[in-house]
Design a protein around this motif. Sequence first.
Motif, mmCIF file in Angstrom:
data_model
loop_
_atom_site.group_PDB
_atom_site.id
_atom_site.type_symbol
_atom_site.label_atom_id
_atom_site.label_comp_id
_atom_site.label_asym_id
_atom_site.label_seq_id
_atom_site.Cartn_x
_atom_site.Cartn_y
_atom_site.Cartn_z
ATOM 1 N N ILE A 136 0.856 -1.188 0.000
ATOM 2 C CA ILE A 136 0.000 0.000 0.000
ATOM 3 C C ILE A 136 0.892 1.238 0.000
ATOM 4 C CG2 ILE A 136 -1.754 1.305 1.267
ATOM 5 C CD1 ILE A 136 -2.399 -1.413 2.692
ATOM 6 N N GLY A 137 0.651 2.141 -0.936
ATOM 7 C CA GLY A 137 1.328 3.426 -0.934
ATOM 8 C C GLY A 137 0.359 4.493 -0.448
ATOM 9 N N LEU A 138 0.828 5.348 0.459
ATOM 10 C CA LEU A 138 0.001 6.431 0.988
ATOM 11 C C LEU A 138 0.688 7.765 0.751
ATOM 12 C CD1 LEU A 138 -1.060 5.041 4.505
ATOM 13 C CD2 LEU A 138 -2.378 4.976 2.382
ATOM 14 N N ASP A 139 -0.027 8.699 0.161
ATOM 15 C CA ASP A 139 0.445 10.072 0.035
ATOM 16 C C ASP A 139 -0.404 10.911 0.973
ATOM 17 O OD1 ASP A 139 1.530 12.493 -0.783
ATOM 18 O OD2 ASP A 139 0.165 12.689 -2.478
ATOM 19 N N ILE A 140 0.200 11.367 2.077
ATOM 20 C CA ILE A 140 -0.542 12.074 3.107
ATOM 21 C C ILE A 140 -0.041 13.510 3.207
ATOM 22 C CG2 ILE A 140 -1.085 12.163 5.567
ATOM 23 C CD1 ILE A 140 -0.826 9.134 5.659
ATOM 24 N N GLY A 141 -0.952 14.448 3.016
ATOM 25 C CA GLY A 141 -0.603 15.852 3.124
ATOM 26 C C GLY A 141 -1.393 16.521 4.228
ATOM 27 N N GLY A 142 -1.341 17.844 4.250
ATOM 28 C CA GLY A 142 -2.046 18.582 5.276
ATOM 29 C C GLY A 142 -3.545 18.634 5.067
ATOM 30 N N GLY A 192 -3.075 3.872 -2.700
ATOM 31 C CA GLY A 192 -3.070 3.034 -3.891
ATOM 32 C C GLY A 192 -2.318 1.751 -3.605
ATOM 33 N N VAL A 193 -2.687 0.680 -4.268
ATOM 34 C CA VAL A 193 -1.980 -0.593 -4.140
ATOM 35 C C VAL A 193 -0.980 -0.691 -5.281
ATOM 36 C CG1 VAL A 193 -2.208 -3.101 -4.150
ATOM 37 C CG2 VAL A 193 -3.885 -1.705 -2.933
ATOM 38 N N ILE A 194 0.279 -0.960 -4.919
ATOM 39 C CA ILE A 194 1.371 -0.982 -5.890
ATOM 40 C C ILE A 194 1.852 -2.412 -6.107
ATOM 41 C CG2 ILE A 194 3.602 0.030 -6.509
ATOM 42 C CD1 ILE A 194 1.513 2.133 -5.813
ATOM 43 N N ASN A 195 1.999 -2.775 -7.361
ATOM 44 C CA ASN A 195 2.647 -4.031 -7.724
ATOM 45 C C ASN A 195 4.153 -3.805 -7.585
ATOM 46 O OD1 ASN A 195 4.048 -6.007 -9.216
ATOM 47 N ND2 ASN A 195 2.299 -6.367 -10.564
ATOM 48 N N LEU A 240 4.548 5.831 -5.970
ATOM 49 C CA LEU A 240 5.626 4.991 -6.521
ATOM 50 C C LEU A 240 6.929 5.208 -5.757
ATOM 51 C CD1 LEU A 240 5.082 5.324 -10.375
ATOM 52 C CD2 LEU A 240 4.803 3.260 -9.010
ATOM 53 N N GLY A 241 7.218 6.485 -5.483
ATOM 54 C CA GLY A 241 8.451 6.799 -4.762
ATOM 55 C C GLY A 241 8.468 6.205 -3.369
ATOM 56 N N ALA A 242 7.331 6.270 -2.677
ATOM 57 C CA ALA A 242 7.261 5.706 -1.319
ATOM 58 C C ALA A 242 7.526 4.210 -1.337
ATOM 59 C CB ALA A 242 5.886 5.994 -0.714
ATOM 60 N N VAL A 243 6.859 3.508 -2.241
ATOM 61 C CA VAL A 243 7.006 2.052 -2.286
ATOM 62 C C VAL A 243 8.395 1.655 -2.765
ATOM 63 C CG1 VAL A 243 6.125 -0.051 -3.386
ATOM 64 C CG2 VAL A 243 4.530 1.636 -2.483
#
Length: 299
Positions: free
Chosen positions: A7-13, A19-22, A291-294
């Motif tokens: 699971i990738g999470l983009d969390i802001g203010g 999103g689920v990443i392969n 993508l960057g997080a994962v």
Amino acid sequence: MNTSYAIGLDIGGTHITAGVINKTEMKIVDSSIYKESFDSNLPVNHVMDIWKRVIDTAIENSKVENITGIAVCMPGPFDYEKGICWIKDQSKYEHFYGLNVRELLLESLNFPENFPVLFENDAVCFGKGEVFKQQENLSKKVMAVTLGTGLGACFIDKGVSINSGSSVPADGEIYNLPYKEGIAEDYVSARGLLADYKSLTNIDLNNGLELYNLALQGDQMALKAFETMGEDLAEVVIPWIKNFAADHIIIGGKIANARELFLPLFNKKIKESDLDIVVSISTDNEIAALLGAVSFLCD
């Protein structure tokens, strides 16, 4: 080869995107992307309920069952190794100061304590994701900047994030660089835009979207606020573009959607500085961030 998912999470203010990443192919399961806007200054349990709903929806939409990790891009100040939030006096996450977000996430999702959860700076995730999207950047020096409730940055040399040494500012951060009467983020951010507009008109607006709409309608003071931000952004980054010898600067974040309002003045300042650098605006900040997080889970 068994396919692995995270699971990738983009969390802001003001938003969360999941999103689920392969991980095997470093691609997003398109059907899984789910996002919500929210007020990060709500009580902690309310914020966690929102995050859980978004994550559960993304997993359900993906039809994937074997999730092997969570990668979170999160604004700083934040202890990314331990998962502890140190955000304070930034108009976001006012109730999270000193809390262990990893533990809160695992408890909320009812995941085991040893489930892999990785945190990384949102701007670094964005920058690494952009490099993955544009393979030619893997051989270059890239500075990535995110414009939103705050001012984020990262410096990437041939695909590797650089956050120490003389070529980059401390921790690779530019939000806290001394600038004018305060720090860079006081001027280059949503609150900077709103403060500038108020100084010009004595009118308080609720958010950056209101200001953007006013600018589109031809409000001269709104236009002036965006133009000033473009100049301020250039003044902040130019010394570090030179110091890092960057080949490419990529601008993302919600405010990047207003590119037509601030980019001409930014580019003018860049040109006046005789810099030979490619300037581009990200077309899908959140996908890049996920993508960057994962990618850090894969490292």
